[in-house]
Write a protein that holds these residues in place. Sequence first.
Motif, PDB file in Angstrom:
ATOM      1  N   SER B  52       0.837  -1.196   0.000  1.00 56.14           N
ATOM      2  CA  SER B  52       0.000   0.000   0.000  1.00 56.14           C
ATOM      3  C   SER B  52       0.878   1.253   0.000  1.00 56.14           C
ATOM      4  O   SER B  52       1.878   1.316   0.705  1.00 56.14           O
ATOM      5  N   LYS B  56       0.993   2.382  -6.991  1.00 53.75           N
ATOM      6  CA  LYS B  56       0.323   1.603  -8.044  1.00 53.75           C
ATOM      7  C   LYS B  56      -0.831   2.388  -8.676  1.00 53.75           C
ATOM      8  O   LYS B  56      -0.914   2.504  -9.899  1.00 53.75           O
ATOM      9  N   THR B  58      -1.426   5.537  -8.537  1.00 60.72           N
ATOM     10  CA  THR B  58      -0.906   6.727  -9.206  1.00 60.72           C
ATOM     11  C   THR B  58      -0.458   6.373 -10.620  1.00 60.72           C
ATOM     12  O   THR B  58      -0.773   7.086 -11.582  1.00 60.72           O
TER      13      THR B  58
HETATM   14  N1  LIG Z   1      -4.110  13.218  -4.096  1.00 68.12           N
HETATM   15  C1  LIG Z   1      -3.014  12.937  -3.359  1.00 68.12           C
HETATM   16  N2  LIG Z   1      -2.443  13.899  -2.605  1.00 68.12           N
HETATM   17  C2  LIG Z   1      -1.365  13.675  -1.893  1.00 68.12           C
HETATM   18  N3  LIG Z   1      -0.768  12.503  -1.839  1.00 68.12           N
HETATM   19  C3  LIG Z   1      -1.264  11.474  -2.551  1.00 68.12           C
HETATM   20  C4  LIG Z   1      -2.410  11.640  -3.344  1.00 68.12           C
HETATM   21  N4  LIG Z   1      -2.720  10.484  -3.960  1.00 68.12           N
HETATM   22  C5  LIG Z   1      -1.772   9.609  -3.552  1.00 68.12           C
HETATM   23  N5  LIG Z   1      -0.907  10.194  -2.708  1.00 68.12           N
HETATM   24  C6  LIG Z   1       0.247   9.591  -2.110  1.00 68.12           C
HETATM   25  O1  LIG Z   1       0.987   8.969  -3.128  1.00 68.12           O
HETATM   26  C7  LIG Z   1       1.481   7.724  -2.673  1.00 68.12           C
HETATM   27  C8  LIG Z   1       1.045   6.640  -3.615  1.00 68.12           C
HETATM   28  O2  LIG Z   1      -0.332   6.463  -3.566  1.00 68.12           O
HETATM   29  P1  LIG Z   1      -1.096   5.382  -4.401  1.00 68.12           P
HETATM   30  O3  LIG Z   1      -2.557   5.647  -4.238  1.00 68.12           O
HETATM   31  O4  LIG Z   1      -0.565   5.376  -5.777  1.00 68.12           O
HETATM   32  O5  LIG Z   1      -0.699   4.030  -3.661  1.00 68.12           O
HETATM   33  P2  LIG Z   1      -1.192   2.552  -3.991  1.00 68.12           P
HETATM   34  O6  LIG Z   1       0.040   1.810  -4.331  1.00 68.12           O
HETATM   35  O7  LIG Z   1      -2.279   2.564  -4.959  1.00 68.12           O
HETATM   36  O8  LIG Z   1      -1.707   2.061  -2.572  1.00 68.12           O
HETATM   37  P3  LIG Z   1      -2.935   1.102  -2.226  1.00 68.12           P
HETATM   38  O9  LIG Z   1      -2.481  -0.272  -2.450  1.00 68.12           O
HETATM   39  O10 LIG Z   1      -3.186   1.386  -0.794  1.00 68.12           O
HETATM   40  O11 LIG Z   1      -4.080   1.528  -3.103  1.00 68.12           O
HETATM   41  C9  LIG Z   1       0.935   7.518  -1.279  1.00 68.12           C
HETATM   42  O12 LIG Z   1       1.967   7.854  -0.365  1.00 68.12           O
HETATM   43  C10 LIG Z   1      -0.194   8.512  -1.171  1.00 68.12           C
HETATM   44  O13 LIG Z   1      -0.269   8.986   0.146  1.00 68.12           O
END
Ligand SMILES: Nc1ncnc2c1ncn2[C@@H]1O[C@H](COP(=O)(O)OP(=O)(O)OP(=O)(O)O)[C@@H](O)[C@H]1O
Lengths: 406, 241
Positions: B52, B56, B58
């Motif tokens: 997490s 991903k 993003t």
């Molecule tokens: N709109 C936003 N504003 C600020 N920080 C963000 C934003 N969206 C994502 N982040 C940060 O960017 C990083 C990556 O987030 P992301 O959602 O891509 O993770 P993920 O791998 O999809 O996680 P998960 O498995 O929990 O969905 C995280 O540290 C998150 O806090």
Amino acid sequence: MNILEIVRFAFRGLGTNKLRTALTTLGIAIGVASVIILIAVGNGSSKQIQSSIDRLGTNTITIQANRGGFGRQAASRGASSKPLTVADAVALSDPIKAPDIKQVAPVASATATCTNGSNTSTPGTFNGTWPAWFEASNTSIAKGSYFTNDDVVQGRRVAVIGNTTATDLFGTQSPIGQEIRCGGIPFTVIGTTTVKGSSGFQDGDSLVVAPLTAVQRSLTGYNSLQSIVVEAKSAKVQDFAQTEINTIMDAQHKVKNTSNRDYRTLNQASLLATSSSNSSVFTVLLGVVAAISLLVGGIGITNIMLVTVVERTREIGIRKAIGAPKGAILSQFLIEATILSLVGGGIGVIGGYIGSHFKIIGIQPVIVPASVLLASGVSVLIGLFFGSYPASRAASLRPIEALRHE
Amino acid sequence: MVDPTLESTTQPIIRVAGAVKRYGEGDAAIFALAGVDLTIYPGEYVAIMGPSGSGKSTLMNILGALDNMTKGKYFLDGIEIDSMDENALSIVRGRKIGFIFQSFNLIPRTTALANVELPLAYQGIKKDERRKRALKALDVVGLSERIDHEPTELSGGQQQRVAVARALATRPALLLADEPTGALDSKSTQDLLDLFDQINNAGRTVVVITHEDDVGSRAKRVVRMRDGLIISDTLNKGRVA
Ligand SMILES: Nc1ncnc2c1ncn2[C@@H]1O[C@H](COP(=O)(O)OP(=O)(O)OP(=O)(O)O)[C@@H](O)[C@H]1O
Ligand SMILES: [Mg+2]
């Protein structure tokens, strides 16, 4: 993307929250209807005044004696106050000195109670005058006939009576050819006037008109005329007629100081014109009030569109993610706003038309076609203008922002 | 690492170079993507995995042209995406990409059929053709019986299958799924993964983001991320012919 398709989306969007859609439409409808009705009321009131001006005749000037009783001025300067006489009226009838005067009618007013057997009536107006009076005062005959110049010359005791007086004295019977007694003097009724209605507090139909000579001989005496009614050739030359009256009357009455005349001229039409301009101020005020309510309706639309957009941000995000171009989203919301204002405006116009059929505070509203166009145009513009802000905000959202919205 | 049978036969469907996504400014800045290079060829089935917060989602949002990068280059099917305006992006998304989200993202109070037809409508496809293609897509996901149901009248698994049908209806080159099984039970998960296999076998590129190993193991290629970087990129031996 087909525009019909977008219109369908818009209808579906509106259908999603029917109560809210209905209330917004109602707000616009009330705004539009009140603009139409209030302007119609204003217009109706000036129409009413206009029609009483028409009834009075727009080109008559009334001359009355200035008795100087109220004017301290007149008394202190010792201005001799000469009453109006038939000689004045004759002088005013001179077509060379007064080319813009069409006709002149001296009026002697009596106060007398008229009777027919046991029926009595006290006419509000009892005039002894010349036949010219009828035309100058816009009074026409409903039944019977006018009296003639010959009647005046001979001093015949004949009378034309108004509707109220006729009903008082004869009920439903025809008064023509009947004899009435006014102040004890017998008069033969030869005609009745057409119904004038009342203007202000005065009943225009409580009326007896008889030849000047007959009234003077039997009721008022010869030296006091109440007024002289002068009819100008047209409303346009009324000012010239006014000047001619002043010139002739100043000579007749040997007026030295024109600011201190022993007579005055009244032009009821111009008095009414003043009140008619007051009534257009009234119309404008009503219009402003109505416009405010329309504006409030517009703010209602904006508010609804804002709420709708916020509520549907996620949906907008989804639509954009699956390929909705900005234009499609923008048009959908704009069309929603336009439908709201068109439907609201349409209902308002119908409501306005219906509402204008009823008398409001004693005034029969008269719809101004421009106000209908204005109100419905403004409501659509408001819909577009106030709808476009939330719509363009929604359409410019990046899909990811919209999708994150909960 | 790219499936050698696919490499260099055609131009890549996805080519990302030096992708950086920064949130916030200065000291508070977070690099959700810290410089990602990724190339995916048509017909691949790729799982993007990682803990997490590793970036991903993003990455998926950038691949799907839902979000823009702070820095980097992105070519989708040979088209340079990072310089396009929002309106052009909408059209690219509609034509090239089918999205499947964890939370389904169906349009509320709208029937399954209308939901599936929607992207076709935005592409300006005629009513009859649209209906035909939507019905076919719903048939593929096994929901022919449910076309008149609104989202609230469908189970989670069924809603997700409507979403898949919607994604398939436009015949996109690329199917992007972010945690598509996140809200599903194991039976629905298996059904959905079978569907993905079927779609991939038909020649479509599938990119699935997941942190569930059994979802990842169905893909032919697994890309692992951590702290905004790709830390491994391997072929799934058991799945690649
Ligand atoms: N709109 C936003 N504003 C600020 N920080 C963000 C934003 N969206 C994502 N982040 C940060 O960017 C990083 C990556 O987030 P992301 O959602 O891509 O993770 P993920 O791998 O999809 O996680 P998960 O498995 O929990 O969905 C995280 O540290 C998150 O806090
Ligand atoms: Mg995520």
